[in-house]
Design a protein around this motif. Sequence first.
Motif, PDB file in Angstrom:
ATOM      1  N   PHE A   1       0.802  -1.221   0.000  1.00 46.26           N
ATOM      2  CA  PHE A   1       0.000   0.000   0.000  1.00 46.26           C
ATOM      3  C   PHE A   1       0.835   1.270   0.000  1.00 46.26           C
ATOM      4  CE2 PHE A   1      -0.025  -2.477   3.914  1.00 46.26           C
ATOM      5  CZ  PHE A   1       0.737  -1.700   4.762  1.00 46.26           C
ATOM      6  N   THR A   2       2.173   1.184   0.001  1.00 48.35           N
ATOM      7  CA  THR A   2       3.017   2.371  -0.092  1.00 48.35           C
ATOM      8  C   THR A   2       4.096   2.170  -1.148  1.00 48.35           C
ATOM      9  OG1 THR A   2       4.380   1.510   1.729  1.00 48.35           O
ATOM     10  CG2 THR A   2       2.677   3.130   2.300  1.00 48.35           C
TER      11      THR A   2
ATOM     12  N   GLU B   1      13.812  -0.383  15.675  1.00 45.80           N
ATOM     13  CA  GLU B   1      12.791  -0.282  14.630  1.00 45.80           C
ATOM     14  C   GLU B   1      11.541   0.376  15.190  1.00 45.80           C
ATOM     15  OE1 GLU B   1       9.920  -3.259  12.085  1.00 45.80           O
ATOM     16  OE2 GLU B   1      11.927  -3.965  12.617  1.00 45.80           O
ATOM     17  N   MET B   2      11.067   1.396  14.477  1.00 42.93           N
ATOM     18  CA  MET B   2       9.884   2.117  14.940  1.00 42.93           C
ATOM     19  C   MET B   2       8.624   1.633  14.232  1.00 42.93           C
ATOM     20  SD  MET B   2       9.406   6.222  15.288  1.00 42.93           S
ATOM     21  CE  MET B   2       8.001   6.923  16.164  1.00 42.93           C
ATOM     22  N   GLY B   3       8.701   1.379  12.935  1.00 46.96           N
ATOM     23  CA  GLY B   3       7.535   0.897  12.213  1.00 46.96           C
ATOM     24  C   GLY B   3       7.678   1.105  10.722  1.00 46.96           C
ATOM     25  N   GLY B   4       6.704   0.586   9.974  1.00 45.56           N
ATOM     26  CA  GLY B   4       6.707   0.735   8.536  1.00 45.56           C
ATOM     27  C   GLY B   4       6.057   2.026   8.103  1.00 45.56           C
ATOM     28  N   CYS B   5       6.484   2.555   6.961  1.00 43.49           N
ATOM     29  CA  CYS B   5       5.943   3.815   6.482  1.00 43.49           C
ATOM     30  C   CYS B   5       6.219   3.947   4.985  1.00 43.49           C
ATOM     31  CB  CYS B   5       6.565   5.000   7.236  1.00 43.49           C
ATOM     32  SG  CYS B   5       8.367   5.097   7.083  1.00 43.49           S
ATOM     33  N   GLY B   6       5.747   5.019   4.385  1.00 38.39           N
ATOM     34  CA  GLY B   6       5.998   5.275   2.978  1.00 38.39           C
ATOM     35  C   GLY B   6       4.959   6.194   2.386  1.00 38.39           C
TER      36      GLY B   6
ATOM     37  N   GLY C   1       0.270  11.532  -0.607  1.00 37.46           N
ATOM     38  CA  GLY C   1       0.222  11.419   0.845  1.00 37.46           C
ATOM     39  C   GLY C   1       1.164  10.367   1.360  1.00 37.46           C
ATOM     40  N   PHE C   2       1.234  10.288   2.674  1.00 35.48           N
ATOM     41  CA  PHE C   2       2.080   9.287   3.313  1.00 35.48           C
ATOM     42  C   PHE C   2       1.288   8.561   4.393  1.00 35.48           C
ATOM     43  CE2 PHE C   2       2.886  13.305   5.580  1.00 35.48           C
ATOM     44  CZ  PHE C   2       2.640  12.943   6.898  1.00 35.48           C
ATOM     45  N   ALA C   3       1.784   7.383   4.742  1.00 31.61           N
ATOM     46  CA  ALA C   3       1.135   6.562   5.770  1.00 31.61           C
ATOM     47  C   ALA C   3       2.214   5.855   6.577  1.00 31.61           C
ATOM     48  CB  ALA C   3       0.182   5.553   5.140  1.00 31.61           C
ATOM     49  N   PHE C   4       1.860   5.489   7.791  1.00 36.24           N
ATOM     50  CA  PHE C   4       2.794   4.762   8.655  1.00 36.24           C
ATOM     51  C   PHE C   4       1.987   3.969   9.680  1.00 36.24           C
ATOM     52  CE2 PHE C   4       2.207   9.055  10.278  1.00 36.24           C
ATOM     53  CZ  PHE C   4       1.813   8.838  11.592  1.00 36.24           C
ATOM     54  N   GLY C   5       2.598   2.941  10.212  1.00 37.80           N
ATOM     55  CA  GLY C   5       1.948   2.117  11.240  1.00 37.80           C
ATOM     56  C   GLY C   5       2.913   1.758  12.345  1.00 37.80           C
ATOM     57  N   LEU C   6       2.451   1.857  13.592  1.00 33.24           N
ATOM     58  CA  LEU C   6       3.279   1.593  14.764  1.00 33.24           C
ATOM     59  C   LEU C   6       2.558   0.623  15.690  1.00 33.24           C
ATOM     60  CD1 LEU C   6       4.134   5.323  15.612  1.00 33.24           C
ATOM     61  CD2 LEU C   6       5.434   3.787  14.140  1.00 33.24           C
ATOM     62  N   GLY C   7       3.326  -0.286  16.314  1.00 30.39           N
ATOM     63  CA  GLY C   7       2.750  -1.178  17.318  1.00 30.39           C
ATOM     64  C   GLY C   7       2.841  -0.547  18.692  1.00 30.39           C
TER      65      GLY C   7
END
Length: 383
Positions: free
Chosen positions: A283-284, A321-326, A345-351
């Motif tokens: 998705f990125t 590691e902080m998380g995935g993004c793009g 736009g941009f997106a990112f995900g964090l646990g």
Amino acid sequence: MLVTTTPPDGAPASAVGDAPAPEISEEAIGRAVEAALAAAAAAATTAELKQVRIEHTGDASVISRANASIKSLPKDQRASAGKLVGQAKGRVFQAVSARQDELAAAEEEAALASETVDVTLPTDRRPRGARHPLTTLADRIADIFIGMGWEIAEGPEVEAEWFNFDALNFDADHPARQMQDTFYVAGPDGAAGSGQVLRTHTSPVQARALIERGVPLYIACPGTVFRTDELDATHTPVFTQVEGLAIDKGLTMANLVGTLDTLAEALFGGAPITRLRPSYFPFTEPSAEMDFRCFSCDAREGLDHDADPACRVCGGTGWIEMGGCGMVNPAVLRACGVDPEEYQGFAFGLGIERILMLRNGVGDMHDMVEGDVRFSQHYGTEI
């Protein structure tokens, strides 16, 4: 009436010890009764009344000794003497009993008054619960985004496959769509054909928000997600994520880095050193993994400082590691009705569990899921 109590020859002088037998007359017995009634009325406590009862109705009392001496009287005097003494005993016992009831009621009322409890006041007699630290941390993260002017968006946990996979550019044969990675909700055609899953990430909320709200859009999406992982020290099948999505004209990777730097600074303090590593997500495009310099060992001092090889936080690498993004893939924008030629736009995900483990030194995922209130209580002062 006067009744003599002179014992016959050879009889003991008294029924109790060597004390002379009392005079049995209306005057003498009346005086004994009046003394007993006055003593009972003067008693201020049940303990004092108990002593009055012993003194005026016990074996050594005038009335009891008079009653015991009746048997030594001539037969023609015993009936009248018995009646006189019996009536006297009845009056004394009745008065003492009535006074006992009065004093007991008064003492009970006083005890209730002194021991009254205001049931509306808070009490610590029962152990208190505590907000789970994951909830507290999720609220903190939401506050950070709200402070940046973003909105908080939510969506269903049982999600349509289209929102969970298709709208996010997952191919039909992508491994994430297999039953060994995703919980499918059973339907008439079997689990895999039901068209519904327990969402594997909070990204479906982004797709829903794009369709429902349009662009420009700045949202953060905290929530629970589900994957078929085994519960161990670092994994759990049910965990919490927060994803961010920004869609507007002219957004670039620089805006993404600035947003994540701001989030890392708010969560961990200081001025964190970050980096992007190339990666791949459907998705990125381009995609990256964002790391930041370890805050636990010497690596936090800067890039010219080596990490501690024994550091358990970064594993001796100096990076966490902080998380995935793009940048959002144009295919995702088109699937949600947005023109990728006009908007980017941009997106990112964090646990959130991972952030909690890093911020607070939690070493085992079991501590977060077992529900032991002792784990949560010391997070009550989180600000």
